[in-house]
Design an enzyme around this catalytic site. Structure first.
Site, PDB file in Angstrom:
ATOM      1  N   ASP A 134      30.888  36.711  42.879  1.00  0.00           N
ATOM      2  CA  ASP A 134      31.019  37.067  44.301  1.00  0.00           C
ATOM      3  C   ASP A 134      31.668  38.414  44.567  1.00  0.00           C
ATOM      4  OD1 ASP A 134      33.633  36.665  43.561  1.00  0.00           O
ATOM      5  OD2 ASP A 134      33.996  34.939  44.848  1.00  0.00           O
ATOM      6  N   GLU A 173      27.122  31.393  38.411  1.00  0.00           N
ATOM      7  CA  GLU A 173      28.178  30.881  39.294  1.00  0.00           C
ATOM      8  C   GLU A 173      27.714  30.962  40.763  1.00  0.00           C
ATOM      9  OE1 GLU A 173      32.328  32.363  40.326  1.00  0.00           O
ATOM     10  OE2 GLU A 173      32.771  31.291  38.484  1.00  0.00           O
ATOM     11  N   GLU A 230      34.266  38.113  49.479  1.00  0.00           N
ATOM     12  CA  GLU A 230      33.554  37.369  48.435  1.00  0.00           C
ATOM     13  C   GLU A 230      32.607  36.303  48.983  1.00  0.00           C
ATOM     14  OE1 GLU A 230      36.805  38.045  48.410  1.00  0.00           O
ATOM     15  OE2 GLU A 230      37.090  39.283  46.622  1.00  0.00           O
ATOM     16  N   HIS A 262      46.236  38.360  44.159  1.00  0.00           N
ATOM     17  CA  HIS A 262      45.622  39.682  44.353  1.00  0.00           C
ATOM     18  C   HIS A 262      44.623  39.770  45.510  1.00  0.00           C
ATOM     19  CE1 HIS A 262      42.449  37.585  42.116  1.00  0.00           C
ATOM     20  NE2 HIS A 262      41.633  38.383  42.780  1.00  0.00           N
ATOM     21  N   ARG A 322      42.259  40.258  48.683  1.00  0.00           N
ATOM     22  CA  ARG A 322      42.315  41.185  49.814  1.00  0.00           C
ATOM     23  C   ARG A 322      42.789  40.515  51.106  1.00  0.00           C
ATOM     24  NH1 ARG A 322      38.943  44.605  47.061  1.00  0.00           N
ATOM     25  NH2 ARG A 322      38.815  46.748  47.826  1.00  0.00           N
ATOM     26  N   HIS A 374      48.412  42.494  39.038  1.00  0.00           N
ATOM     27  CA  HIS A 374      47.138  43.219  39.175  1.00  0.00           C
ATOM     28  C   HIS A 374      47.413  44.700  39.434  1.00  0.00           C
ATOM     29  CE1 HIS A 374      43.263  44.323  40.958  1.00  0.00           C
ATOM     30  NE2 HIS A 374      42.771  43.126  40.708  1.00  0.00           N
TER      31      HIS A 374
HETATM   32  C1  UD1 Z   1      38.036  42.572  42.864  1.00  0.00           C
HETATM   33  C2  UD1 Z   1      37.033  41.679  43.573  1.00  0.00           C
HETATM   34  C3  UD1 Z   1      37.596  40.272  43.722  1.00  0.00           C
HETATM   35  C4  UD1 Z   1      38.094  39.726  42.412  1.00  0.00           C
HETATM   36  C5  UD1 Z   1      39.051  40.699  41.781  1.00  0.00           C
HETATM   37  C6  UD1 Z   1      39.424  40.205  40.417  1.00  0.00           C
HETATM   38  C7  UD1 Z   1      35.649  42.802  45.244  1.00  0.00           C
HETATM   39  C8  UD1 Z   1      35.522  43.224  46.647  1.00  0.00           C
HETATM   40  N1  UD1 Z   1      36.782  42.184  44.917  1.00  0.00           N
HETATM   41  O1  UD1 Z   1      39.135  42.719  43.715  1.00  0.00           O
HETATM   42  O2  UD1 Z   1      36.579  39.421  44.197  1.00  0.00           O
HETATM   43  O3  UD1 Z   1      38.758  38.507  42.643  1.00  0.00           O
HETATM   44  O4  UD1 Z   1      38.406  41.975  41.639  1.00  0.00           O
HETATM   45  O5  UD1 Z   1      40.559  40.831  39.922  1.00  0.00           O
HETATM   46  O6  UD1 Z   1      34.775  43.015  44.467  1.00  0.00           O
HETATM   47  N2  UD1 Z   1      42.582  48.908  39.639  1.00  0.00           N
HETATM   48  C9  UD1 Z   1      42.929  49.687  38.572  1.00  0.00           C
HETATM   49  N3  UD1 Z   1      42.483  49.314  37.335  1.00  0.00           N
HETATM   50  C10 UD1 Z   1      41.729  48.227  37.095  1.00  0.00           C
HETATM   51  C11 UD1 Z   1      41.372  47.430  38.203  1.00  0.00           C
HETATM   52  C12 UD1 Z   1      41.802  47.791  39.476  1.00  0.00           C
HETATM   53  O7  UD1 Z   1      43.609  50.676  38.715  1.00  0.00           O
HETATM   54  O8  UD1 Z   1      41.381  47.939  35.951  1.00  0.00           O
HETATM   55  C13 UD1 Z   1      43.064  49.296  41.000  1.00  0.00           C
HETATM   56  C14 UD1 Z   1      42.310  50.483  41.596  1.00  0.00           C
HETATM   57  O9  UD1 Z   1      43.196  51.274  42.332  1.00  0.00           O
HETATM   58  C15 UD1 Z   1      41.314  49.798  42.535  1.00  0.00           C
HETATM   59  C16 UD1 Z   1      42.167  48.637  43.037  1.00  0.00           C
HETATM   60  O10 UD1 Z   1      42.883  48.197  41.880  1.00  0.00           O
HETATM   61  O11 UD1 Z   1      40.888  50.664  43.554  1.00  0.00           O
HETATM   62  C17 UD1 Z   1      41.409  47.478  43.644  1.00  0.00           C
HETATM   63  O12 UD1 Z   1      40.328  47.088  42.816  1.00  0.00           O
HETATM   64  P1  UD1 Z   1      39.020  46.423  43.491  1.00  0.00           P
HETATM   65  O13 UD1 Z   1      38.038  46.107  42.429  1.00  0.00           O
HETATM   66  O14 UD1 Z   1      38.553  47.242  44.627  1.00  0.00           O
HETATM   67  O15 UD1 Z   1      39.574  45.093  44.160  1.00  0.00           O
HETATM   68  P2  UD1 Z   1      40.241  43.825  43.531  1.00  0.00           P
HETATM   69  O16 UD1 Z   1      41.353  43.425  44.427  1.00  0.00           O
HETATM   70  O17 UD1 Z   1      40.526  44.058  42.108  1.00  0.00           O
HETATM   71  N1  UDP Z   2      43.408  37.027  33.676  1.00  0.00           N
HETATM   72  C1  UDP Z   2      43.700  37.857  32.596  1.00  0.00           C
HETATM   73  N2  UDP Z   2      44.844  38.589  32.639  1.00  0.00           N
HETATM   74  C2  UDP Z   2      45.706  38.561  33.668  1.00  0.00           C
HETATM   75  C3  UDP Z   2      45.400  37.721  34.782  1.00  0.00           C
HETATM   76  C4  UDP Z   2      44.232  36.977  34.759  1.00  0.00           C
HETATM   77  O1  UDP Z   2      42.949  37.912  31.642  1.00  0.00           O
HETATM   78  O2  UDP Z   2      46.724  39.261  33.621  1.00  0.00           O
HETATM   79  C5  UDP Z   2      42.150  36.254  33.653  1.00  0.00           C
HETATM   80  C6  UDP Z   2      42.257  34.804  34.005  1.00  0.00           C
HETATM   81  O3  UDP Z   2      42.586  34.007  32.883  1.00  0.00           O
HETATM   82  C7  UDP Z   2      40.865  34.511  34.527  1.00  0.00           C
HETATM   83  C8  UDP Z   2      40.461  35.804  35.198  1.00  0.00           C
HETATM   84  O4  UDP Z   2      41.320  36.805  34.651  1.00  0.00           O
HETATM   85  O5  UDP Z   2      39.957  34.280  33.465  1.00  0.00           O
HETATM   86  C9  UDP Z   2      40.631  35.703  36.686  1.00  0.00           C
HETATM   87  O6  UDP Z   2      40.510  36.957  37.237  1.00  0.00           O
HETATM   88  P1  UDP Z   2      41.090  37.330  38.634  1.00  0.00           P
HETATM   89  O7  UDP Z   2      42.180  36.394  39.001  1.00  0.00           O
HETATM   90  O8  UDP Z   2      41.397  38.783  38.579  1.00  0.00           O
HETATM   91  O9  UDP Z   2      39.831  37.161  39.593  1.00  0.00           O
HETATM   92  P2  UDP Z   2      39.219  35.927  40.389  1.00  0.00           P
HETATM   93  O10 UDP Z   2      38.968  34.826  39.423  1.00  0.00           O
HETATM   94  O11 UDP Z   2      40.180  35.576  41.463  1.00  0.00           O
HETATM   95  O12 UDP Z   2      37.980  36.487  40.977  1.00  0.00           O
END
Ligand code: UD1
Ligand code: UDP
Length: 385
Positions: free
Chosen positions: A99, A121, A135, A211, A213, A244
């Site tokens: 999602d 999924e 999502e 984490h 939004r 995160h």
């Molecule tokens: C995204 C997904 C969310 C998912 C989550 C898992 C969307 C809209 N949201 O949200 O569904 O649950 O990932 O974690 O697709 N960043 C880094 N390094 C990384 C990852 C993120 O620096 O490896 C920082 C960046 O500044 C980035 C911000 O985190 O802009 C947000 O990342 P983003 O993918 O936009 O949103 P998530 O909250 O991670």
């Molecule tokens: N996870 C990880 N390291 C972390 C936190 C979570 O590997 O520090 C794993 C967790 O076990 C799960 C996945 O990341 O498999 C979940 O991702 P996240 O919570 O970022 O996204 P969501 O499932 O909410 O979309």
């Protein structure tokens, strides 16, 4: 002429990568399939960590991540990047997962190129357009685009049928349970000083992640205030919170919790470290989707820090409670689990409503069936079976 069916998996965030990794590996074992991997790079470090753990190599990497990226920028950069990839590779099928905005933009791009989409999924719903945001709508829109729907549970499949969705629906189980077959080990050492220093038998460790939004701002402040109160009123607890990388999350979490010695705010850990942390902890508090599926399989009580969940199965089974995002209610529910052994033991039972570890085999079989490489459809996942 192509001699193999070309299946391209497109993913970009940590959870998609964790849940697609075992499927990419399964597709790689099928002799009639050429499996390609296209990363959007929506999460840079957190995605690379998963690729490294599962020793996967990308065939394409759009490398789209920007600091504090917007939903529009993720969508636009994915769509633009995918054009060249799809023109070059011309896969027979695109697989997307879940999602995220990578999922939605990946599916939309496949549609623009008239390439069929398989949605892994599929069918989870809250029925609230804005929660989880974005999502819920991402997943719903991908359902409209996809022609193969891999629903983890019967309830997810029923959601799709109720919407009159086009295409074939398969009940497969969730691939995350497949991934867990290789990650959790009794003799594991973390290799992270803060985690290796923990004594899981002396203190009750609460594993926390948060984490989403829709929790940014006031809800996240309430959640952090609740965690603060819980740990300060229970001297035998320690919190481990891999925070995160999102700047919006880090600012709030460090401001609210950094001064408490029994709260360990660490960088995100890799998936093997995370699964082993959960396997050893007392309970989990999270707004994550994936953790809601993993912790019940490990027999750990979960408080979900959200107003709703698209994963009602473990709530029904009794291992997960929906705690909402208000300090008072979160503190109350956590107190019940920490202070009442009867409540704890009722919740701490290992249940696997989300899968049996064979989801990837079913998905690969379903793909082979759809493209005439196999006669029989796979048998659906049955949690009782
Ligand atoms: C995204 C997904 C969310 C998912 C989550 C898992 C969307 C809209 N949201 O949200 O569904 O649950 O990932 O974690 O697709 N960043 C880094 N390094 C990384 C990852 C993120 O620096 O490896 C920082 C960046 O500044 C980035 C911000 O985190 O802009 C947000 O990342 P983003 O993918 O936009 O949103 P998530 O909250 O991670
Ligand atoms: N996870 C990880 N390291 C972390 C936190 C979570 O590997 O520090 C794993 C967790 O076990 C799960 C996945 O990341 O498999 C979940 O991702 P996240 O919570 O970022 O996204 P969501 O499932 O909410 O979309």
């Amino acid at each position: 002429m192509k001699d193999k069916l070309c299946v391209m998996s497109v993913f970009g965030t940590r959870p998609e990568a964790i849940k697609m990794a075992p499927l990419v590996m399964e597709l790689g074992r099928r002799t009639g399939i050429r499996s390609l991997c296209c990363l959007t790079g929506q999460h840079r470090q957190m995605l690379d960590s998963v690729m490294e753990v599962f020793q996967l190599k990308a065939d394409f990497d759009l490398n789209i991540m920007q600091q504090q990226q917007t939903l529009s920028s993720i969508t636009c950069r994915t769509l633009q990047g995918m054009d060249a990839v799809l023109e070059q590779a011309r896969p027979d099928l695109i697989l997307v997962h879940g999602d995220t905005t990578t999922t939605f933009a990946g599916a939309l791009s496949a549609f623009y190129h008239q390439i069929p989409v398989g949605h892994v999924e599929a069918g989870l719903r809250t029925w609230d357009k804005y929660s989880p945001f974005p999502e819920e709508m991402n997943r719903t829109l991908v359902g409209d685009i996809a022609e193969l729907h891999f629903a983890p549970t019967q309830a997810n499949a029923a959601n799709l049928r109720a919407e009159g969705i086009r295409g074939e629906i398969f009940v497969t189980g969730n691939t995350v349970i497949d991934a867990m077959k290789t990650t959790v080990r009794d003799s594991y050492r973390f290799g992270v000083p803060e985690l290796d220093a923990l004594d899981f038998s002396a203190r009750r460790v609460i594993a926390v992640t948060c984490h989403r939004r829709e929790n940014y701002g006031e809800p996240m402040e309430q959640i952090m205030a609740a965690i603060r109160q819980i740990v300060l009123t229970h001297p035998d607890t320690e919190v481990v919170y891999p925070v995160h990388f999102s700047p919006a999350v880090r600012e709030c979490v460090f401001k609210m919790l950094a001064d408490i010695p029994r709260v360990h705010l660490i960088d995100p850990v890799n998936v093997v470290q995370m699964h082993n942390l959960m396997a050893r902890c007392y309970m989990v508090m999270t707004d994550s989707g994936g953790l809601q599926e993993e912790a019940p399989a490990l027999g750990k009580p979960v408080l979900v820090l959200r107003r709703e969940t698209e994963r009602p199965e473990a709530v029904k089974a009794g291992t997960v409670k929906l705690a909402g995002v208000e300090q008072k209610q979160i503190v109350k529910l956590a107190g019940e689990i920490l202070d009442d052994p009867a409540v704890y033991h009722t919740m701490a039972k290992a249940v696997n409503p989300y899968g049996d570890g064979n989801a990837c085999g079913r998905i690969a079989d379903a793909i082979e069936w759809r493209f005439g490489l196999r006669r029989e459809k796979p048998q659906p996942f049955d949690p009782q079976g």
